[in-house]
Motif scaffolding. Sequence first.
Motif: not given
Length: 221
Positions: A4, A202-208
Amino acid sequence: MNRERLRIAIQKKGRLNRDSLDLLLRCGLNVQISQNALLSHVENLPIDLLFVRDDDIPGMVMDGICDFGIVGENVLLEKEIYRKRNGYNSTFKVIKKFEFGRCRLSIAFPKEFPYSGSISLKGLRFATSYPNLLQEFFYANDIKADILTVSGSVEIAPEIDMADTVCDLVSTGKTLEENNLKEVKTIINSQAVLISSTKARPIELKNCIQFLCSKIEGEVI
Ligand code: PRT
Ligand code: ZN
C-alpha cells in the motif's frame, strides 16, 4: 507486488545520503528521520524511505523490493553487469540524472610507471572495487590483465605490492596525489541517478508515483 506504500531506497550513510534526502524533502515529502532508522514513514504521502548501503540499492530496485532508488551510476552499472553475467534479470529505468555525486572511475598508475595507451595495461595486476566494469573495459579493448577485488583503500595497493596499479573513483584527484598515483584513463563518468523498478505496482499508488516523478522532474539538482 501487493503493497500500500511506495518504497524509495536511499543511502543510509555516506556521500549521497544528504543530497538524496534533501532532494526528497524539497519534493514535498514530510518525514521525521531518526539517526539509526532503517525505515521511515512519510507522513503526507503513502511512501516509505529505506536507508541502506548504496551497493544494495540497484538490486532492491531491480528485484522490485523497492520502487525507486537513488544511487551512483558507478554502483548501478557494476551491479547490472554482475547480474547479467550471473543470469539475473536486471529490469529498471533511469528516471533522472542529478548533479550531485559526480565522479569518474579511472585507472591510475604509480607516478614512476610509464603509460603509453592501452598497451601499457596488458599483463598488469589491478586493484579495484569495480571488477565487472573493469573487466568490460578490458574485453572492449582486448586487454588481458589480472583483477584483484578489494572493497576499500584501493589506492594503497601499489605501495604495499598488492597490485601494480589501481582502478578507482576519483573526484578532486587529491587521494591519488597523496598516494603518488596519476590518473591515466577514465573508464566511466558517474553521477547520482534516480532509478525505478519496472515491476507492476498497485493502481492505488499511481497518483503518488505521478506526483513524485513530476516533482523530481522539476528538480535541477
Ligand atoms: O556504506 P556505503 O556502501 O553506502 O557507502 P560507500 O562507502 O560505498 O560509498 P560513499 O559514501 O563513499 O560514496 C557513495 C557514492 O558517492 C559513490 O558510489 C559514488 O557514486 C559517489 N562519489 C562521488 C564518490 C566520490 N565522489 C569519491 N570521491 N565515492 C567515493 N569517492 C572516494 C574514492 O573512492 C576515493 O577513495 O573518494 C576518494 C577520491 O576522492 P578525491 O576527491 O580525493 O579524488
Ligand atoms: Zn558502498
